[in-house]
Design an enzyme around this catalytic site. Structure first.
Site, PDB file in Angstrom:
ATOM      1  N   GLY A 113       0.787  -1.231   0.000  1.00  0.00           N
ATOM      2  CA  GLY A 113       0.000   0.000   0.000  1.00  0.00           C
ATOM      3  C   GLY A 113       0.816   1.276   0.000  1.00  0.00           C
ATOM      4  O   GLY A 113       0.413   2.284  -0.576  1.00  0.00           O
ATOM      5  N   GLU A 133       3.773   4.349   6.196  1.00  0.00           N
ATOM      6  CA  GLU A 133       2.529   3.598   5.969  1.00  0.00           C
ATOM      7  C   GLU A 133       1.593   4.423   5.084  1.00  0.00           C
ATOM      8  O   GLU A 133       1.551   5.642   5.183  1.00  0.00           O
ATOM      9  CB  GLU A 133       1.828   3.347   7.314  1.00  0.00           C
ATOM     10  CG  GLU A 133       2.114   1.991   7.932  1.00  0.00           C
ATOM     11  CD  GLU A 133       1.389   0.844   7.229  1.00  0.00           C
ATOM     12  OE1 GLU A 133       1.076   0.948   6.027  1.00  0.00           O
ATOM     13  OE2 GLU A 133       1.157  -0.162   7.891  1.00  0.00           O
ATOM     14  N   ASP A 134       0.824   3.714   4.261  1.00  0.00           N
ATOM     15  CA  ASP A 134      -0.208   4.393   3.479  1.00  0.00           C
ATOM     16  C   ASP A 134      -1.322   4.885   4.394  1.00  0.00           C
ATOM     17  O   ASP A 134      -1.771   6.013   4.322  1.00  0.00           O
ATOM     18  CB  ASP A 134      -0.769   3.460   2.392  1.00  0.00           C
ATOM     19  CG  ASP A 134      -1.159   2.074   2.929  1.00  0.00           C
ATOM     20  OD1 ASP A 134      -0.856   1.770   4.104  1.00  0.00           O
ATOM     21  OD2 ASP A 134      -1.768   1.299   2.175  1.00  0.00           O
ATOM     22  N   ASP A 171      -5.081   2.161  10.412  1.00  0.00           N
ATOM     23  CA  ASP A 171      -6.508   1.915  10.639  1.00  0.00           C
ATOM     24  C   ASP A 171      -6.654   1.426  12.088  1.00  0.00           C
ATOM     25  O   ASP A 171      -6.625   2.228  13.021  1.00  0.00           O
ATOM     26  CB  ASP A 171      -6.936   0.890   9.580  1.00  0.00           C
ATOM     27  CG  ASP A 171      -8.387   0.463   9.656  1.00  0.00           C
ATOM     28  OD1 ASP A 171      -9.177   1.167  10.266  1.00  0.00           O
ATOM     29  OD2 ASP A 171      -8.721  -0.589   9.088  1.00  0.00           O
ATOM     30  N   LYS A 218      -7.033   6.716  10.215  1.00  0.00           N
ATOM     31  CA  LYS A 218      -8.452   6.557  10.582  1.00  0.00           C
ATOM     32  C   LYS A 218      -8.526   6.587  12.104  1.00  0.00           C
ATOM     33  O   LYS A 218      -8.527   5.540  12.772  1.00  0.00           O
ATOM     34  CB  LYS A 218      -8.986   5.216  10.072  1.00  0.00           C
ATOM     35  CG  LYS A 218      -9.191   5.137   8.577  1.00  0.00           C
ATOM     36  CD  LYS A 218      -9.857   3.805   8.236  1.00  0.00           C
ATOM     37  CE  LYS A 218      -9.870   3.539   6.761  1.00  0.00           C
ATOM     38  NZ  LYS A 218     -10.274   2.155   6.443  1.00  0.00           N
ATOM     39  N   PHE A 254     -14.019   2.914   3.992  1.00  0.00           N
ATOM     40  CA  PHE A 254     -13.083   2.178   3.140  1.00  0.00           C
ATOM     41  C   PHE A 254     -12.717   3.013   1.911  1.00  0.00           C
ATOM     42  O   PHE A 254     -13.577   3.510   1.203  1.00  0.00           O
ATOM     43  CB  PHE A 254     -13.671   0.831   2.709  1.00  0.00           C
ATOM     44  CG  PHE A 254     -12.666  -0.016   1.981  1.00  0.00           C
ATOM     45  CD1 PHE A 254     -11.655  -0.678   2.673  1.00  0.00           C
ATOM     46  CD2 PHE A 254     -12.689  -0.102   0.601  1.00  0.00           C
ATOM     47  CE1 PHE A 254     -10.694  -1.432   2.004  1.00  0.00           C
ATOM     48  CE2 PHE A 254     -11.733  -0.855  -0.085  1.00  0.00           C
ATOM     49  CZ  PHE A 254     -10.741  -1.515   0.621  1.00  0.00           C
ATOM     50  N   ASP A 311      -5.722  -0.575  -2.060  1.00  0.00           N
ATOM     51  CA  ASP A 311      -6.427  -1.481  -2.961  1.00  0.00           C
ATOM     52  C   ASP A 311      -7.729  -2.027  -2.390  1.00  0.00           C
ATOM     53  O   ASP A 311      -7.965  -1.976  -1.185  1.00  0.00           O
ATOM     54  CB  ASP A 311      -5.529  -2.697  -3.253  1.00  0.00           C
ATOM     55  CG  ASP A 311      -5.386  -3.596  -2.024  1.00  0.00           C
ATOM     56  OD1 ASP A 311      -4.980  -3.098  -0.966  1.00  0.00           O
ATOM     57  OD2 ASP A 311      -5.726  -4.799  -2.123  1.00  0.00           O
TER      58      ASP A 311
HETATM   59  P1  IMP Z   1      -4.361  -1.731  10.426  1.00  0.00           P
HETATM   60  O1  IMP Z   1      -3.445  -2.877  10.771  1.00  0.00           O
HETATM   61  O2  IMP Z   1      -5.788  -2.054  10.760  1.00  0.00           O
HETATM   62  O3  IMP Z   1      -3.913  -0.413  11.004  1.00  0.00           O
HETATM   63  O4  IMP Z   1      -4.400  -1.631   8.858  1.00  0.00           O
HETATM   64  C1  IMP Z   1      -3.332  -1.239   8.155  1.00  0.00           C
HETATM   65  C2  IMP Z   1      -3.369  -1.699   6.711  1.00  0.00           C
HETATM   66  O5  IMP Z   1      -4.664  -2.117   6.265  1.00  0.00           O
HETATM   67  C3  IMP Z   1      -2.998  -0.537   5.837  1.00  0.00           C
HETATM   68  O6  IMP Z   1      -1.613  -0.421   5.690  1.00  0.00           O
HETATM   69  C4  IMP Z   1      -3.693  -0.869   4.541  1.00  0.00           C
HETATM   70  O7  IMP Z   1      -2.867  -1.704   3.761  1.00  0.00           O
HETATM   71  C5  IMP Z   1      -4.929  -1.628   4.963  1.00  0.00           C
HETATM   72  N1  IMP Z   1      -6.097  -0.701   4.991  1.00  0.00           N
HETATM   73  C6  IMP Z   1      -6.640  -0.087   6.067  1.00  0.00           C
HETATM   74  N2  IMP Z   1      -7.688   0.684   5.722  1.00  0.00           N
HETATM   75  C7  IMP Z   1      -7.812   0.561   4.372  1.00  0.00           C
HETATM   76  C8  IMP Z   1      -8.725   1.136   3.407  1.00  0.00           C
HETATM   77  O8  IMP Z   1      -9.639   1.929   3.706  1.00  0.00           O
HETATM   78  N3  IMP Z   1      -8.524   0.775   2.111  1.00  0.00           N
HETATM   79  C9  IMP Z   1      -7.549  -0.098   1.715  1.00  0.00           C
HETATM   80  N4  IMP Z   1      -6.669  -0.646   2.585  1.00  0.00           N
HETATM   81  C10 IMP Z   1      -6.796  -0.327   3.904  1.00  0.00           C
HETATM   82 MG    MG Z   2      -0.487  -1.164   4.147  1.00  0.00          MG
END
Ligand code: IMP
Ligand code: MG
Length: 193
Positions: free
Chosen positions: A63, A117-118, A121, A149, A170, A177
């Site tokens: 990402g 990081e992109d 979340d 987020k 999302f 993606d």
């Molecule tokens: P986390 O571990 O829940 O913080 O999620 C991190 C990863 O989930 C990010 O680096 C993204 O690759 C993916 N992700 C989280 N939210 C989104 C979204 O809205 N669209 C697409 N990918 C997401």
């Molecule tokens: Mg990611």
């Protein structure tokens, strides 16, 4: 007048993007993303000015590839690019299980690391990553994310650099993606209500 409105309608319709079964609408334009990246790059350049080591920029694949590429072009101190791949999302939600699906491309022992990081979340990826970097022996870890987020965040890790906070919806595009599609879009789109 009629023509202009009609044209706007068509444009709006054409701006929508269908990926598999889901429809996405425009959300963050490319120019705004560039502004967010300018802002974080400025903060990082300020904090790392005069660095005598070579800090590592750690790109979290897939990402973050677009964000990291844009950010690195703006960093004005010598830095090294290292990558790893973390996977947790399937479809439009996290599985709750984070896996490192590609090892670090270089050792980080004794290195200062800026994780790029992109999007952050739930924060589960960050927690898993922090553990890996500790075991790896990094001397310092800072977290930089293009998007955050805030309402979905459940971790306690400090996030040092944030491009933009967004609601818990999302999104797609600019590296992000939906089941591996949409990463190549220049702008960011959001899943239609
Ligand atoms: P986390 O571990 O829940 O913080 O999620 C991190 C990863 O989930 C990010 O680096 C993204 O690759 C993916 N992700 C989280 N939210 C989104 C979204 O809205 N669209 C697409 N990918 C997401
Ligand atoms: Mg990611």
């Amino acid at each position: 007048m009629f023509n202009r409105n009609f044209a706007a309608l068509i444009l709006f319709f054409m701006d929508r993007i269908k990926v598999y079964d889901k429809t996405f609408v425009p959300y963050i334009p490319h120019d705004e993303l560039m502004g967010c990246i300018d802002k974080v790059a400025e903060e990082i350049n300020r904090d790392y000015a005069g660095a005598e080591d070579v800090p590592v920029v750690l790109c979290i694949l897939n990402g973050s590839i677009m964000f990291t590429g844009e950010l690195m072009q703006r960093l004005n101190f010598p830095c090294q690019l290292v990558s790893t791949k973390m996977t947790s999302y399937v479809g439009t939600s996290t599985t709750g299980e984070v896996k490192q699906t590609m090892p670090l491309t270089a050792s980080l022992k004794g290195r200062r690391v800026i994780v790029t990081e992109d999007i952050v979340d739930t924060g589960l990826t960050l927690v898993a990553l922090k553990k890996i970097l500790e075991e790896e022996g990094a001397s310092d870890v800072k977290i930089c994310t293009m998007l955050f987020k805030k309402d979905a965040y459940r971790a306690n890790e400090k996030i040092d650099y944030i491009g933009k906070e967004i609601p818990n919806r999302f999104i797609l595009g600019f590296g992000l993606d939906y089941n591996e599609l949409g990463r190549n879009l220049r702008d960011i789109y959001v899943l239609e209500d």
